[in-house]
Design a protein around this motif. Structure first.
Motif, PDB file in Angstrom:
ATOM      1  N   UNK A 127       0.901  -1.142   0.000  1.00  9.90           N
ATOM      2  CA  UNK A 127       0.000   0.000   0.000  1.00  9.90           C
ATOM      3  C   UNK A 127       0.939   1.189   0.000  1.00  9.90           C
ATOM      4  N   UNK A 128       0.992   1.874  -1.096  1.00  6.05           N
ATOM      5  CA  UNK A 128       1.979   2.954  -1.258  1.00  6.05           C
ATOM      6  C   UNK A 128       1.950   3.925  -0.079  1.00  6.05           C
ATOM      7  N   UNK A 129       3.135   4.189   0.427  1.00  4.43           N
ATOM      8  CA  UNK A 129       3.289   5.121   1.530  1.00  4.43           C
ATOM      9  C   UNK A 129       2.949   4.543   2.895  1.00  4.43           C
ATOM     10  N   UNK A 130       2.506   3.265   2.941  1.00  2.00           N
ATOM     11  CA  UNK A 130       2.116   2.663   4.214  1.00  2.00           C
ATOM     12  C   UNK A 130       2.966   1.429   4.515  1.00  2.00           C
ATOM     13  N   UNK A 131       3.011   0.465   3.601  1.00  2.00           N
ATOM     14  CA  UNK A 131       3.809  -0.745   3.814  1.00  2.00           C
ATOM     15  C   UNK A 131       4.137  -1.397   2.481  1.00  2.00           C
ATOM     16  N   UNK A 132       5.162  -2.231   2.517  1.00  2.00           N
ATOM     17  CA  UNK A 132       5.514  -3.098   1.391  1.00  2.00           C
ATOM     18  C   UNK A 132       5.958  -4.429   1.982  1.00  2.00           C
ATOM     19  N   UNK A 133       5.224  -5.489   1.666  1.00  2.00           N
ATOM     20  CA  UNK A 133       5.563  -6.831   2.118  1.00  2.00           C
ATOM     21  C   UNK A 133       6.333  -7.518   0.999  1.00  2.00           C
ATOM     22  N   UNK A 134       7.452  -8.142   1.327  1.00  2.00           N
ATOM     23  CA  UNK A 134       8.326  -8.738   0.302  1.00  2.00           C
ATOM     24  C   UNK A 134       8.742  -7.663  -0.704  1.00  2.00           C
ATOM     25  N   UNK A 135       9.318  -6.560  -0.252  1.00  2.00           N
ATOM     26  CA  UNK A 135       9.502  -5.394  -1.124  1.00  2.00           C
ATOM     27  C   UNK A 135      10.397  -5.616  -2.342  1.00  2.00           C
ATOM     28  N   UNK A 136      11.256  -6.617  -2.327  1.00  2.00           N
ATOM     29  CA  UNK A 136      12.183  -6.808  -3.442  1.00  2.00           C
ATOM     30  C   UNK A 136      11.667  -7.780  -4.497  1.00  2.00           C
ATOM     31  N   UNK A 137      10.447  -8.269  -4.321  1.00  2.00           N
ATOM     32  CA  UNK A 137       9.865  -9.208  -5.275  1.00  2.00           C
ATOM     33  C   UNK A 137       8.888  -8.483  -6.198  1.00  2.00           C
ATOM     34  N   UNK A 138       8.487  -9.109  -7.307  1.00  2.00           N
ATOM     35  CA  UNK A 138       7.560  -8.449  -8.235  1.00  2.00           C
ATOM     36  C   UNK A 138       6.136  -8.372  -7.688  1.00  2.00           C
ATOM     37  N   UNK A 139       5.378  -7.448  -8.241  1.00  3.09           N
ATOM     38  CA  UNK A 139       3.962  -7.332  -7.902  1.00  3.09           C
ATOM     39  C   UNK A 139       3.221  -8.565  -8.407  1.00  3.09           C
ATOM     40  N   UNK A 140       2.051  -8.860  -7.859  1.00  2.00           N
ATOM     41  CA  UNK A 140       1.297 -10.034  -8.296  1.00  2.00           C
ATOM     42  C   UNK A 140       0.886  -9.946  -9.767  1.00  2.00           C
ATOM     43  N   UNK A 141       0.880 -11.081 -10.416  1.00  2.00           N
ATOM     44  CA  UNK A 141       0.412 -11.208 -11.790  1.00  2.00           C
ATOM     45  C   UNK A 141      -0.946 -11.908 -11.756  1.00  2.00           C
ATOM     46  N   UNK A 142      -1.539 -12.065 -12.918  1.00  2.00           N
ATOM     47  CA  UNK A 142      -2.790 -12.813 -13.003  1.00  2.00           C
ATOM     48  C   UNK A 142      -2.611 -14.246 -12.528  1.00  2.00           C
ATOM     49  N   UNK A 143      -1.460 -14.841 -12.841  1.00  2.05           N
ATOM     50  CA  UNK A 143      -1.194 -16.211 -12.394  1.00  2.05           C
ATOM     51  C   UNK A 143      -1.084 -16.271 -10.873  1.00  2.05           C
ATOM     52  N   UNK A 144      -0.438 -15.292 -10.256  1.00  5.55           N
ATOM     53  CA  UNK A 144      -0.335 -15.255  -8.792  1.00  5.55           C
ATOM     54  C   UNK A 144      -1.726 -15.111  -8.172  1.00  5.55           C
ATOM     55  N   UNK A 145      -2.576 -14.315  -8.794  1.00 10.55           N
ATOM     56  CA  UNK A 145      -3.946 -14.165  -8.293  1.00 10.55           C
ATOM     57  C   UNK A 145      -4.692 -15.496  -8.368  1.00 10.55           C
ATOM     58  N   UNK A 146      -4.562 -16.214  -9.482  1.00 11.97           N
ATOM     59  CA  UNK A 146      -5.211 -17.525  -9.592  1.00 11.97           C
ATOM     60  C   UNK A 146      -4.693 -18.484  -8.523  1.00 11.97           C
ATOM     61  N   UNK A 147      -3.380 -18.515  -8.315  1.00 10.82           N
ATOM     62  CA  UNK A 147      -2.814 -19.380  -7.277  1.00 10.82           C
ATOM     63  C   UNK A 147      -3.305 -18.966  -5.899  1.00 10.82           C
ATOM     64  N   UNK A 148      -3.382 -17.661  -5.662  1.00 16.71           N
ATOM     65  CA  UNK A 148      -3.877 -17.161  -4.382  1.00 16.71           C
ATOM     66  C   UNK A 148      -5.321 -17.555  -4.130  1.00 16.71           C
ATOM     67  N   UNK A 149      -6.143 -17.499  -5.179  1.00 19.41           N
ATOM     68  CA  UNK A 149      -7.540 -17.929  -5.050  1.00 19.41           C
ATOM     69  C   UNK A 149      -7.625 -19.405  -4.680  1.00 19.41           C
ATOM     70  N   UNK A 150      -6.819 -20.239  -5.318  1.00 21.32           N
ATOM     71  CA  UNK A 150      -6.822 -21.674  -5.014  1.00 21.32           C
ATOM     72  C   UNK A 150      -6.350 -21.941  -3.597  1.00 21.32           C
ATOM     73  N   UNK A 151      -5.286 -21.260  -3.188  1.00 20.98           N
ATOM     74  CA  UNK A 151      -4.728 -21.474  -1.847  1.00 20.98           C
ATOM     75  C   UNK A 151      -5.722 -21.048  -0.779  1.00 20.98           C
TER      76      UNK A 151
END
Length: 154
Positions: A108-132
């Protein structure tokens, strides 16, 4: 962020309070969580502060449990470090756990960054997140429902 936080707030926590205290426990939890969403802001004064603190207290265990269940055990040492980056005493646990599990940055810009050195989520990450999150929520619902049903037999 929404997937993980809703898994904790809207699935795991009510099921946990139901398993521990029955329907009254689940209803009390949902009331407190909804009151926080409606009034837990500074412009609502003491009522808002009370709603926010009650929700924080009731989510201490469910948020951490959700984080531990979402996060692979090998990443548990990083979970606490990442979870502390958010201003919420609870929301950081499920959010950081899902970010770690998916190998993405959540921010959340200006508030926090979790795993700051990794890429932002992609559509594939969203699909995996939904399954998990969906699989974990469904599995926990079945488990706690079964335990509650077995506990009700006399």
């Amino acid at each position: 962020e929404s997937l993980s936080e809703n898994l904790s707030d809207s699935v795991l926590a009510p099921l946990l309070y139901y398993a521990l205290f029955g329907l009254a426990g689940a209803a009390l939890y949902r009331y407190a969580n909804t009151a926080d969403a409606m009034w837990g802001y500074p412009e609502h004064g003491a009522r808002g502060a009370f709603a926010a603190r009650a929700d924080d207290l009731l989510n201490l265990l469910p948020a951490r449990l959700t984080g531990l269940l979402l996060c692979p055990p090998r990443l548990w040492p990083r979970l606490l470090q990442e979870a502390r980056k958010t201003p919420s005493p609870n929301a950081g646990f499920p959010m950081a756990a899902l970010a770690l599990r998916l190998g993405v940055r959540l921010r959340k810009r200006g508030v926090y960054a979790l795993n700051p050195h990794l890429p932002s989520p992609t559509g594939e990450a969203l699909r995996r997140g939904l399954w998990v999150t969906g699989g974990l929520g469904y599995g926990l619902g079945l488990l706690l429902g079964t335990l509650a049903a077995l506990g009700g037999r006399g």
